[in-house]
Scaffold this motif. Sequence first.
Motif, PDB file in Angstrom:
ATOM      1  N   LEU A   1       0.850  -1.115   0.047  1.00 36.35           N
ATOM      2  CA  LEU A   1      -0.052   0.072  -0.042  1.00 36.35           C
ATOM      3  C   LEU A   1       0.934   1.237  -0.071  1.00 36.35           C
ATOM      4  O   LEU A   1       0.589   2.349  -0.595  1.00 36.35           O
ATOM      5  CB  LEU A   1      -0.889   0.041   1.274  1.00 36.35           C
ATOM      6  CG  LEU A   1      -2.073   1.073   1.127  1.00 36.35           C
ATOM      7  CD1 LEU A   1      -3.098   0.880  -0.065  1.00 36.35           C
ATOM      8  CD2 LEU A   1      -2.898   0.967   2.342  1.00 36.35           C
TER       9      LEU A   1
ATOM     10  N   PHE B   1       2.161   1.516  -3.571  1.00 39.99           N
ATOM     11  CA  PHE B   1       1.377   2.170  -4.320  1.00 39.99           C
ATOM     12  C   PHE B   1       1.085   3.777  -4.091  1.00 39.99           C
ATOM     13  O   PHE B   1       1.030   4.319  -5.079  1.00 39.99           O
ATOM     14  CB  PHE B   1      -0.222   1.569  -4.083  1.00 39.99           C
ATOM     15  CG  PHE B   1      -0.119   0.044  -4.458  1.00 39.99           C
ATOM     16  CD1 PHE B   1       0.704  -0.522  -5.390  1.00 39.99           C
ATOM     17  CD2 PHE B   1      -0.958  -0.782  -3.973  1.00 39.99           C
ATOM     18  CE1 PHE B   1       0.525  -1.810  -5.798  1.00 39.99           C
ATOM     19  CE2 PHE B   1      -1.120  -2.041  -4.215  1.00 39.99           C
ATOM     20  CZ  PHE B   1      -0.223  -2.441  -5.107  1.00 39.99           C
ATOM     21  N   ALA B   2       1.125   4.042  -2.970  1.00 34.69           N
ATOM     22  CA  ALA B   2       0.767   5.789  -2.675  1.00 34.69           C
ATOM     23  C   ALA B   2       2.110   6.301  -3.243  1.00 34.69           C
ATOM     24  O   ALA B   2       1.888   7.308  -4.005  1.00 34.69           O
ATOM     25  CB  ALA B   2       0.867   5.741  -0.936  1.00 34.69           C
TER      26      ALA B   2
ATOM     27  N   ARG C   1       4.044   5.346  -5.792  1.00 31.47           N
ATOM     28  CA  ARG C   1       3.882   5.254  -7.123  1.00 31.47           C
ATOM     29  C   ARG C   1       2.910   6.603  -7.629  1.00 31.47           C
ATOM     30  O   ARG C   1       2.974   7.354  -8.664  1.00 31.47           O
ATOM     31  CB  ARG C   1       3.132   3.960  -7.658  1.00 31.47           C
ATOM     32  CG  ARG C   1       2.988   4.083  -9.150  1.00 31.47           C
ATOM     33  CD  ARG C   1       2.128   2.807  -9.376  1.00 31.47           C
ATOM     34  NE  ARG C   1       0.715   2.746  -8.914  1.00 31.47           N
ATOM     35  CZ  ARG C   1       0.094   1.757  -8.888  1.00 31.47           C
ATOM     36  NH1 ARG C   1       0.374   0.361  -9.140  1.00 31.47           N
ATOM     37  NH2 ARG C   1      -1.287   1.816  -8.394  1.00 31.47           N
ATOM     38  N   GLU C   2       1.736   6.736  -7.093  1.00 32.06           N
ATOM     39  CA  GLU C   2       0.843   7.738  -7.354  1.00 32.06           C
ATOM     40  C   GLU C   2       1.091   9.277  -7.122  1.00 32.06           C
ATOM     41  O   GLU C   2       0.902   9.775  -8.048  1.00 32.06           O
ATOM     42  CB  GLU C   2      -0.544   7.396  -6.492  1.00 32.06           C
ATOM     43  CG  GLU C   2      -0.975   5.970  -6.696  1.00 32.06           C
ATOM     44  CD  GLU C   2      -2.021   5.956  -7.909  1.00 32.06           C
ATOM     45  OE1 GLU C   2      -3.175   6.302  -8.001  1.00 32.06           O
ATOM     46  OE2 GLU C   2      -1.569   4.852  -8.741  1.00 32.06           O
ATOM     47  N   ASP C   3       1.723   9.422  -5.913  1.00 33.31           N
ATOM     48  CA  ASP C   3       2.002  10.794  -5.786  1.00 33.31           C
ATOM     49  C   ASP C   3       3.209  10.825  -4.548  1.00 33.31           C
ATOM     50  O   ASP C   3       2.974  10.519  -3.420  1.00 33.31           O
ATOM     51  CB  ASP C   3       0.770  11.677  -5.044  1.00 33.31           C
ATOM     52  CG  ASP C   3       1.302  12.939  -5.071  1.00 33.31           C
ATOM     53  OD1 ASP C   3       2.141  13.687  -4.889  1.00 33.31           O
ATOM     54  OD2 ASP C   3       0.221  13.866  -5.290  1.00 33.31           O
TER      55      ASP C   3
ATOM     56  N   ILE D   1       5.088  13.112  -3.214  1.00 39.98           N
ATOM     57  CA  ILE D   1       5.268  14.236  -2.231  1.00 39.98           C
ATOM     58  C   ILE D   1       3.962  14.043  -1.186  1.00 39.98           C
ATOM     59  O   ILE D   1       4.164  14.032  -0.239  1.00 39.98           O
ATOM     60  CB  ILE D   1       4.844  15.463  -2.873  1.00 39.98           C
ATOM     61  CG1 ILE D   1       6.265  15.742  -3.614  1.00 39.98           C
ATOM     62  CG2 ILE D   1       4.736  16.604  -1.905  1.00 39.98           C
ATOM     63  CD1 ILE D   1       6.296  16.987  -4.405  1.00 39.98           C
ATOM     64  N   SER D   2       2.715  13.515  -1.849  1.00 41.15           N
ATOM     65  CA  SER D   2       1.770  13.400  -1.002  1.00 41.15           C
ATOM     66  C   SER D   2       2.004  12.128  -0.111  1.00 41.15           C
ATOM     67  O   SER D   2       1.462  12.331   1.139  1.00 41.15           O
ATOM     68  CB  SER D   2       0.442  13.015  -2.026  1.00 41.15           C
ATOM     69  OG  SER D   2      -0.871  13.444  -1.429  1.00 41.15           O
ATOM     70  N   ALA D   3       2.488  10.925  -0.559  1.00 42.50           N
ATOM     71  CA  ALA D   3       2.832   9.837   0.195  1.00 42.50           C
ATOM     72  C   ALA D   3       3.897  10.282   1.419  1.00 42.50           C
ATOM     73  O   ALA D   3       3.628   9.909   2.449  1.00 42.50           O
ATOM     74  CB  ALA D   3       3.448   8.826  -0.426  1.00 42.50           C
ATOM     75  N   SER D   4       4.829  11.143   1.032  1.00 37.86           N
ATOM     76  CA  SER D   4       5.842  11.360   2.237  1.00 37.86           C
ATOM     77  C   SER D   4       5.092  12.415   3.219  1.00 37.86           C
ATOM     78  O   SER D   4       5.339  12.200   4.512  1.00 37.86           O
ATOM     79  CB  SER D   4       6.960  12.113   1.574  1.00 37.86           C
ATOM     80  OG  SER D   4       7.154  13.251   1.181  1.00 37.86           O
ATOM     81  N   SER D   5       4.107  13.080   2.895  1.00 36.69           N
ATOM     82  CA  SER D   5       3.457  13.946   3.827  1.00 36.69           C
ATOM     83  C   SER D   5       2.652  13.148   4.662  1.00 36.69           C
ATOM     84  O   SER D   5       2.116  13.738   5.571  1.00 36.69           O
ATOM     85  CB  SER D   5       2.540  15.073   3.035  1.00 36.69           C
ATOM     86  OG  SER D   5       1.445  14.549   2.507  1.00 36.69           O
ATOM     87  N   ILE D   6       2.368  11.958   4.406  1.00 31.99           N
ATOM     88  CA  ILE D   6       1.430  11.153   5.407  1.00 31.99           C
ATOM     89  C   ILE D   6       2.354  10.088   6.182  1.00 31.99           C
ATOM     90  O   ILE D   6       1.805   9.180   6.619  1.00 31.99           O
ATOM     91  CB  ILE D   6       0.193  10.591   4.770  1.00 31.99           C
ATOM     92  CG1 ILE D   6       0.832   9.487   3.401  1.00 31.99           C
ATOM     93  CG2 ILE D   6      -0.800  11.050   4.583  1.00 31.99           C
ATOM     94  CD1 ILE D   6      -0.661   8.792   2.814  1.00 31.99           C
ATOM     95  N   GLY D   7       3.499  10.396   5.886  1.00 32.23           N
ATOM     96  CA  GLY D   7       4.359   9.650   6.785  1.00 32.23           C
ATOM     97  C   GLY D   7       5.200   8.294   6.216  1.00 32.23           C
ATOM     98  O   GLY D   7       6.030   7.741   6.779  1.00 32.23           O
ATOM     99  N   ILE D   8       5.040   8.329   4.741  1.00 31.97           N
ATOM    100  CA  ILE D   8       5.711   7.170   4.040  1.00 31.97           C
ATOM    101  C   ILE D   8       7.089   7.527   3.370  1.00 31.97           C
ATOM    102  O   ILE D   8       7.185   8.460   2.851  1.00 31.97           O
ATOM    103  CB  ILE D   8       4.713   6.519   2.932  1.00 31.97           C
ATOM    104  CG1 ILE D   8       3.476   6.093   3.562  1.00 31.97           C
ATOM    105  CG2 ILE D   8       5.553   5.682   1.984  1.00 31.97           C
ATOM    106  CD1 ILE D   8       2.574   5.839   2.526  1.00 31.97           C
ATOM    107  N   SER D   9       8.231   6.926   4.011  1.00 32.50           N
ATOM    108  CA  SER D   9       9.394   7.286   3.674  1.00 32.50           C
ATOM    109  C   SER D   9       9.707   6.811   2.128  1.00 32.50           C
ATOM    110  O   SER D   9       9.887   5.701   1.860  1.00 32.50           O
ATOM    111  CB  SER D   9      10.523   6.851   4.520  1.00 32.50           C
ATOM    112  OG  SER D   9      11.465   6.534   3.931  1.00 32.50           O
TER     113      SER D   9
ATOM    114  N   HIS E   1       8.262  12.893   5.814  1.00 33.02           N
ATOM    115  CA  HIS E   1       7.586  11.880   6.457  1.00 33.02           C
ATOM    116  C   HIS E   1       8.030  11.524   8.094  1.00 33.02           C
ATOM    117  O   HIS E   1       7.169  11.197   8.633  1.00 33.02           O
ATOM    118  CB  HIS E   1       8.037  10.450   5.671  1.00 33.02           C
ATOM    119  CG  HIS E   1       9.412  10.179   5.619  1.00 33.02           C
ATOM    120  ND1 HIS E   1      10.365  10.737   4.884  1.00 33.02           N
ATOM    121  CD2 HIS E   1      10.343   9.433   6.636  1.00 33.02           C
ATOM    122  CE1 HIS E   1      11.572  10.159   5.263  1.00 33.02           C
ATOM    123  NE2 HIS E   1      11.644   9.497   6.156  1.00 33.02           N
TER     124      HIS E   1
ATOM    125  N   ALA F   1       5.552  14.084   9.640  1.00 30.80           N
ATOM    126  CA  ALA F   1       4.439  13.238   9.741  1.00 30.80           C
ATOM    127  C   ALA F   1       4.249  12.421  10.949  1.00 30.80           C
ATOM    128  O   ALA F   1       3.282  12.229  11.308  1.00 30.80           O
ATOM    129  CB  ALA F   1       3.967  12.446   8.150  1.00 30.80           C
TER     130      ALA F   1
END
Lengths: 294, 236
Positions: free
Chosen positions: A158, A161-162, A164-166, A168-176, B72, B75
Amino acid sequence: MSNYVLTIGIFVAINGIVACGLNIIVGYAGQISLGHAAFFGIGAYTAALLATRAGFSFWLSLPLVIIITGAIGLLLGLPSLRVRADFLAITTIGINFIVESVFMYVPFFGGALGIGGISRILFFGIRLREAGFLALAGTLLVLSLGCTWWFARSWTGLACFALREDEISASSIGISPVLFKLLAFMTGTAMAGVGGSLYAHYMRFISATDFGFPVSVMMLSMVVVGGMGTLWGPVIGALLLTILPEVFRPLTDYRMLLYAVLLLLMIRFQPGGLLGERGVLKNLAGRIRGRLRS
Amino acid sequence: MLLEAENLRIAYRDIEAVHGASFHVEEGELVSIIGANGAGKTTILNALMGMTPVKEGAVRYRGLDITGLPSHKRAGMGIRIVPEGARVFPQLTVLENIMTGLYRLRKVTDVPSRLSWIYELFPVLDERSRQLAQTLSGGEQQQLAIARALVSKPRLLLVDEVSMGLMPILVEKVFEVLRYLNREEDLTILLVEQNALASLAISNRAYVLETGVITLEGEAQTLKSDPGVRKAYLGA
């Protein structure tokens, strides 16, 4: 079944495993790679060297091959942290050429002569020939698919996937981005290593050109044709692109041209791949499922 | 003080967009930064989240200097952003989008109850939970972006231009939700908005940003009646 058919089956399975690995990098994590054959080669050379120099059996060397290929994949995945899209594609092409040249020009790797005399695989003392080898390669393909399935369903999947999609958005929700790109590279290249090991022990002779840039293009074609980011896509792609060249053997001089035409047609009419969004096979599968239900 | 920005200078290559902005947000406050298009609002918010590097100055969060931390990590410390244009993950379903917000928090979260809380705030997401996010309307994507940020129970929510491109009735609804979250759920919110009227109505305090400089600050009520603000932003 004739040995010819069985051999094709074995190549379908090997290519399927390698393409599954590439799918994790390209389809799931969205990092384009045009150098996947390098890792296929690293796996094959590791297995070949362990077999010929150290006398390791296939079984004994397989875990080592997975670790070594994955580790080198991790290392060579580092550029993906700095460059993306077209630039990453070019960088991975470069990696492919460098790895191929190392195999070609460093005497340790057998130079232009390659490595020969690689042992056959023994299964409880029985030499695996075509049918037995196909069973083994098929089993490993199923395991690779299981691995991919698990990857796609897990939180790691997951997160990828996040990413791959975006990104910057992914890293702003904590995904390194660093962690998951490298994880995808490591998993994908380790799977290429498994394919390489099978290839080395089946062909029993390998040379640098077996793992050149055209092979990378073929692997990527398999993933694109079958459907990036789908579970079965790479297998369908491997099936088609391994069998078609055999069917069109009389046209062997035009093989690259056919690949190009096929890729362009796919991009034009089936951008998601045969199993992807709006793909022919996906629709067909949906229709059959609907019919079975009613 | 939950968040403090000190003399922030932010530049895109040679062009400086923010020339030394200082502001702060207290725990439990709803603060807005209002200003015209191009004033640097989004730039400031992105810098707070770590999505745009800061040239000079410092960002402190709960007393810690986080100026150089990647997004991250921030976050992970409880800062979440509702980015400009929602930026949901188009090929993931609505539910998957929401779940990505729980990354690393799943074990410490009661997922079903959190989800039902989210769905209570945004019923439309419940109806569409299995749809791909790209099939949602702009307003629904905004709600999804808020849901994705909220599901983690952040300590500080940054909201970027949430009213942009929304139908007036939806703007009202989204602001009502933000107000509710701040007053009833004690969520600290920093809002940047072009829609000064709507944001001042729900804010405790506000800053006015003009071409990269903070020109005014104060209680939202006071600013609302300030003649300069009224003339420039409230159309009165």
